[in-house]
Design an enzyme around this catalytic site. Structure first.
Site, PDB file in Angstrom:
ATOM      1  N   GLY A 152      57.704 -26.645   0.139  1.00 38.23           N
ATOM      2  CA  GLY A 152      57.391 -28.055   0.393  1.00 38.23           C
ATOM      3  C   GLY A 152      56.488 -28.553  -0.731  1.00 38.23           C
ATOM      4  O   GLY A 152      56.514 -28.020  -1.850  1.00 38.23           O
ATOM      5  N   ILE A 154      53.205 -28.365  -1.430  1.00 37.60           N
ATOM      6  CA  ILE A 154      52.234 -27.456  -2.065  1.00 37.60           C
ATOM      7  C   ILE A 154      52.963 -26.336  -2.799  1.00 37.60           C
ATOM      8  O   ILE A 154      52.636 -26.010  -3.952  1.00 37.60           O
ATOM      9  CB  ILE A 154      51.239 -26.899  -1.018  1.00 37.60           C
ATOM     10  CG1 ILE A 154      50.417 -28.049  -0.418  1.00 37.60           C
ATOM     11  CG2 ILE A 154      50.315 -25.850  -1.648  1.00 37.60           C
ATOM     12  CD1 ILE A 154      49.582 -27.686   0.788  1.00 37.60           C
ATOM     13  N   THR A 232      46.922 -19.733   1.648  1.00 41.94           N
ATOM     14  CA  THR A 232      46.079 -20.935   1.743  1.00 41.94           C
ATOM     15  C   THR A 232      46.682 -21.894   2.772  1.00 41.94           C
ATOM     16  O   THR A 232      46.344 -23.074   2.783  1.00 41.94           O
ATOM     17  CB  THR A 232      45.961 -21.659   0.374  1.00 41.94           C
ATOM     18  OG1 THR A 232      47.278 -21.970  -0.085  1.00 41.94           O
ATOM     19  CG2 THR A 232      45.245 -20.831  -0.656  1.00 41.94           C
ATOM     20  N   ALA A 233      47.601 -21.380   3.620  1.00 40.29           N
ATOM     21  CA  ALA A 233      48.261 -22.273   4.588  1.00 40.29           C
ATOM     22  C   ALA A 233      47.546 -22.201   5.938  1.00 40.29           C
ATOM     23  O   ALA A 233      46.648 -23.009   6.205  1.00 40.29           O
ATOM     24  CB  ALA A 233      49.734 -21.922   4.699  1.00 40.29           C
ATOM     25  N   ARG A 234      47.871 -21.220   6.761  1.00 41.19           N
ATOM     26  CA  ARG A 234      47.198 -21.054   8.052  1.00 41.19           C
ATOM     27  C   ARG A 234      47.039 -19.564   8.343  1.00 41.19           C
ATOM     28  O   ARG A 234      47.961 -18.765   8.098  1.00 41.19           O
ATOM     29  CB  ARG A 234      48.016 -21.694   9.191  1.00 41.19           C
ATOM     30  CG  ARG A 234      47.923 -23.200   9.258  1.00 41.19           C
ATOM     31  CD  ARG A 234      46.528 -23.694   9.671  1.00 41.19           C
ATOM     32  NE  ARG A 234      46.453 -25.142   9.725  1.00 41.19           N
ATOM     33  CZ  ARG A 234      46.109 -25.937   8.709  1.00 41.19           C
ATOM     34  NH1 ARG A 234      45.786 -25.418   7.542  1.00 41.19           N
ATOM     35  NH2 ARG A 234      46.045 -27.235   8.867  1.00 41.19           N
ATOM     36  N   GLU A 263      40.100 -17.798  12.610  1.00 38.82           N
ATOM     37  CA  GLU A 263      38.911 -17.965  11.758  1.00 38.82           C
ATOM     38  C   GLU A 263      37.785 -18.720  12.466  1.00 38.82           C
ATOM     39  O   GLU A 263      36.618 -18.623  12.077  1.00 38.82           O
ATOM     40  CB  GLU A 263      39.288 -18.695  10.460  1.00 38.82           C
ATOM     41  CG  GLU A 263      39.784 -20.115  10.690  1.00 38.82           C
ATOM     42  CD  GLU A 263      40.534 -20.707   9.492  1.00 38.82           C
ATOM     43  OE1 GLU A 263      41.027 -19.944   8.655  1.00 38.82           O
ATOM     44  OE2 GLU A 263      40.636 -21.950   9.429  1.00 38.82           O
ATOM     45  N   HIS A 304      38.327 -21.764   4.315  1.00 37.58           N
ATOM     46  CA  HIS A 304      39.249 -22.888   4.574  1.00 37.58           C
ATOM     47  C   HIS A 304      38.798 -24.115   3.774  1.00 37.58           C
ATOM     48  O   HIS A 304      38.559 -25.202   4.314  1.00 37.58           O
ATOM     49  CB  HIS A 304      39.334 -23.217   6.068  1.00 37.58           C
ATOM     50  CG  HIS A 304      40.612 -23.919   6.427  1.00 37.58           C
ATOM     51  ND1 HIS A 304      41.294 -23.702   7.597  1.00 37.58           N
ATOM     52  CD2 HIS A 304      41.346 -24.828   5.749  1.00 37.58           C
ATOM     53  CE1 HIS A 304      42.386 -24.447   7.634  1.00 37.58           C
ATOM     54  NE2 HIS A 304      42.435 -25.156   6.505  1.00 37.58           N
ATOM     55  N   ALA A 306      40.375 -25.029   0.668  1.00 36.75           N
ATOM     56  CA  ALA A 306      41.349 -25.409  -0.376  1.00 36.75           C
ATOM     57  C   ALA A 306      41.537 -26.920  -0.472  1.00 36.75           C
ATOM     58  O   ALA A 306      41.829 -27.446  -1.540  1.00 36.75           O
ATOM     59  CB  ALA A 306      42.687 -24.719  -0.116  1.00 36.75           C
TER      60      ALA A 306
HETATM   61  P1  NAD Z   1      55.374 -29.275   3.617  1.00 36.35           P
HETATM   62  O1  NAD Z   1      55.742 -29.775   4.968  1.00 36.35           O
HETATM   63  O2  NAD Z   1      55.561 -30.173   2.449  1.00 36.35           O
HETATM   64  O3  NAD Z   1      56.178 -27.918   3.323  1.00 36.35           O
HETATM   65  C1  NAD Z   1      56.324 -26.894   4.268  1.00 36.35           C
HETATM   66  C2  NAD Z   1      57.593 -26.120   3.930  1.00 36.35           C
HETATM   67  O4  NAD Z   1      57.673 -25.027   4.874  1.00 36.35           O
HETATM   68  C3  NAD Z   1      58.890 -26.929   4.080  1.00 36.35           C
HETATM   69  O5  NAD Z   1      59.671 -26.818   2.905  1.00 36.35           O
HETATM   70  C4  NAD Z   1      59.587 -26.311   5.283  1.00 36.35           C
HETATM   71  O6  NAD Z   1      61.013 -26.333   5.202  1.00 36.35           O
HETATM   72  C5  NAD Z   1      59.044 -24.888   5.239  1.00 36.35           C
HETATM   73  N1  NAD Z   1      59.147 -24.193   6.524  1.00 36.35           N
HETATM   74  C6  NAD Z   1      58.906 -24.666   7.766  1.00 36.35           C
HETATM   75  N2  NAD Z   1      59.140 -23.714   8.696  1.00 36.35           N
HETATM   76  C7  NAD Z   1      59.544 -22.609   8.022  1.00 36.35           C
HETATM   77  C8  NAD Z   1      59.937 -21.304   8.425  1.00 36.35           C
HETATM   78  N3  NAD Z   1      59.984 -20.952   9.718  1.00 36.35           N
HETATM   79  N4  NAD Z   1      60.281 -20.423   7.461  1.00 36.35           N
HETATM   80  C9  NAD Z   1      60.270 -20.777   6.145  1.00 36.35           C
HETATM   81  N5  NAD Z   1      59.924 -22.014   5.713  1.00 36.35           N
HETATM   82  C10 NAD Z   1      59.552 -22.911   6.638  1.00 36.35           C
HETATM   83  O7  NAD Z   1      53.858 -28.790   3.753  1.00 36.35           O
HETATM   84  P2  NAD Z   1      52.776 -28.656   2.587  1.00 36.35           P
HETATM   85  O8  NAD Z   1      52.130 -29.972   2.338  1.00 36.35           O
HETATM   86  O9  NAD Z   1      53.368 -27.921   1.450  1.00 36.35           O
HETATM   87  O10 NAD Z   1      51.671 -27.762   3.337  1.00 36.35           O
HETATM   88  C11 NAD Z   1      51.960 -26.454   3.786  1.00 36.35           C
HETATM   89  C12 NAD Z   1      50.874 -25.997   4.727  1.00 36.35           C
HETATM   90  O11 NAD Z   1      49.656 -25.834   4.006  1.00 36.35           O
HETATM   91  C13 NAD Z   1      50.501 -27.019   5.812  1.00 36.35           C
HETATM   92  O12 NAD Z   1      51.365 -26.951   6.912  1.00 36.35           O
HETATM   93  C14 NAD Z   1      49.090 -26.645   6.176  1.00 36.35           C
HETATM   94  O13 NAD Z   1      49.085 -25.778   7.283  1.00 36.35           O
HETATM   95  C15 NAD Z   1      48.586 -25.909   4.926  1.00 36.35           C
HETATM   96  N6  NAD Z   1      47.452 -26.614   4.303  1.00 36.35           N
HETATM   97  C16 NAD Z   1      46.293 -25.919   4.133  1.00 36.35           C
HETATM   98  C17 NAD Z   1      45.198 -26.540   3.542  1.00 36.35           C
HETATM   99  C18 NAD Z   1      43.892 -25.814   3.318  1.00 36.35           C
HETATM  100  O14 NAD Z   1      42.855 -26.454   3.142  1.00 36.35           O
HETATM  101  N7  NAD Z   1      43.882 -24.493   3.283  1.00 36.35           N
HETATM  102  C19 NAD Z   1      45.294 -27.882   3.155  1.00 36.35           C
HETATM  103  C20 NAD Z   1      46.518 -28.554   3.319  1.00 36.35           C
HETATM  104  C21 NAD Z   1      47.590 -27.920   3.906  1.00 36.35           C
END
Ligand code: NAD
Length: 337
Positions: A152, A154, A232-234, A263, A304, A306
């Site tokens: 997606g 990021i 850096t996701a969850r 966390e 957390h 990022a």
């Molecule tokens: P996004 O929605 O643009 O991209 C997510 C991608 O994951 C999509 O391409 C989707 O098809 C894919 N996906 C969904 N379910 C899936 C699965 N079961 N298997 C494989 N791929 C799958 O999201 P993004 O903006 O790139 O952000 C990603 C994640 O980063 C967010 O959901 C959030 O949890 C996390 N995030 C963390 C911080 C932080 O401070 N650490 C900040 C922002 C976002």
């Protein structure tokens, strides 16, 4: 027309941020609490609730907010909100998509480089008065296979950076986009192939039931021996126990993490007191595993953080205010439920 009554929990407790929120939401009646949400500080008359990811919005919270119509989360992820309960009560939930693709990708790149060039122990050694490089040999990124889970906003931003380092990028996404892969020069593979081929694996998918424990005690053995994990996701994407065991056995060489499973307990140990009895043992075990991961010499953990850049926060407030104002005018945007 009466002003919308908004309650915003700003756990940053940042005066500048508070002022900025007030300036953007002049058309609403807003009350900003400089803390994370708690049952004690909830305003039962609020129609709009604003929260960061550290404020869990569950049934108990919703029961105390009978007038609630809109939840505006100041984040991309929304796994801290009970969407089912919101749906039952006709509460709209909206998020802030795409505020931080570069912000989070830059932090991820920082974690990768810190691990590959042993930046943390190098700095620590010099600060402690030892100007000596013995034991601090790193490795080049050039030519390494990097596995990106989730292409997606990021994930793609990170891929563009990784290509500059002449790495070979492979990716897995539940919805692969061939045109995107061609444009950015990477290949989609199955999840198992990504695990077995990558020297570094980085996670960029939301936390859903389908992504919970994507790395677990069973499949961690499928990861190439000596690979590094970046998250850096969850936190819930990687089972803490599996990672701790993987680090102990050497299957996983190291990890760069901005998020950890459960966390919240590291943030506030008192949370265990409010956890239902049946869940306490599991939570304490995860907490123990987290402590092992944090103390391991080959891990670097950030709290957390990022998303936390000046520019990203401004974008978060701007879009949250737009979400709330759009709602007050009878339209909705960035809905997630
Ligand atoms: P996004 O929605 O643009 O991209 C997510 C991608 O994951 C999509 O391409 C989707 O098809 C894919 N996906 C969904 N379910 C899936 C699965 N079961 N298997 C494989 N791929 C799958 O999201 P993004 O903006 O790139 O952000 C990603 C994640 O980063 C967010 O959901 C959030 O949890 C996390 N995030 C963390 C911080 C932080 O401070 N650490 C900040 C922002 C976002």
């Amino acid at each position: 027309m009466s002003k919308l009554n908004c309650q915003i929990f700003d756990s940053m407790g940042d005066t500048e941020l508070k002022k900025y929120l007030h300036s953007k939401l002049k058309s609403c009646k807003i009350r900003v609490i400089s803390n994370e949400l708690s049952l004690k500080t909830i305003d039962s008359k609020a129609e709009v609730l604003g929260v960061f990811v550290d404020s869990e919005v569950d049934k108990k919270v919703l029961d105390k907010m009978p007038k609630l119509k809109l939840i505006a989360t100041m984040s991309t992820g929304y796994d801290h909100i009970d969407l089912e309960e919101c749906k039952k009560r006709n509460i709209t939930v909206c998020n802030v998509p795409n505020y931080g693709e570069n912000t989070v990708a830059e932090h991820t790149m920082a974690l990768i480089l810190s691990l590959s060039r042993k930046i943390y122990p190098s700095i620590k050694r010099v600060k402690e008065g030892h100007y000596d490089f013995v034991g601090l040999r790193g490795f080049d990124l050039k030519g390494k296979a990097i596995g990106i889970v989730g292409t997606g906003s990021i994930g793609i931003h990170l891929i563009t950076m990784l290509k500059c380092f002449e790495t070979k990028v492979i990716a897995y996404d539940v919805k692969p986009n061939k045109a995107t892969a061609k444009k950015y020069g990477f290949t989609y593979v199955s999840f198992d192939k990504l695990l077995s081929r990558s020297d570094i694996i980085s996670f960029h998918v939301p936390l859903f039931p389908s992504t919970h424990h994507m790395i677990n005690k069973k499949n961690i053995k499928k990861i190439k021996k000596g690979a590094y994990l970046i998250n850096t996701a969850r936190g819930g994407l990687i089972e803490a126990e599996a990672l701790a065991k993987g680090l102990k056995s050497g299957q996983i060489a190291g990890a760069g993490l901005d998020v950890l499973e459960e966390e919240e307990l590291l943030q506030n140990p008192k949370k265990i007191l409010y956890t239902e009895k049946k869940d306490r043992d599991g939570l304490l075990k995860t907490n123990q595993m987290n402590k092992f991961i944090v103390d391991h010499p080959n891990t670097i953990i950030t709290p957390h953080n990022a998303f936390n850049s000046t520019e990203a926060l401004k974008r978060i407030i701007d879009i949250t205010a737009e979400n709330i104002i759009a709602y007050s005018k009878g339209s909705v945007q960035n809905i997630v439920n």
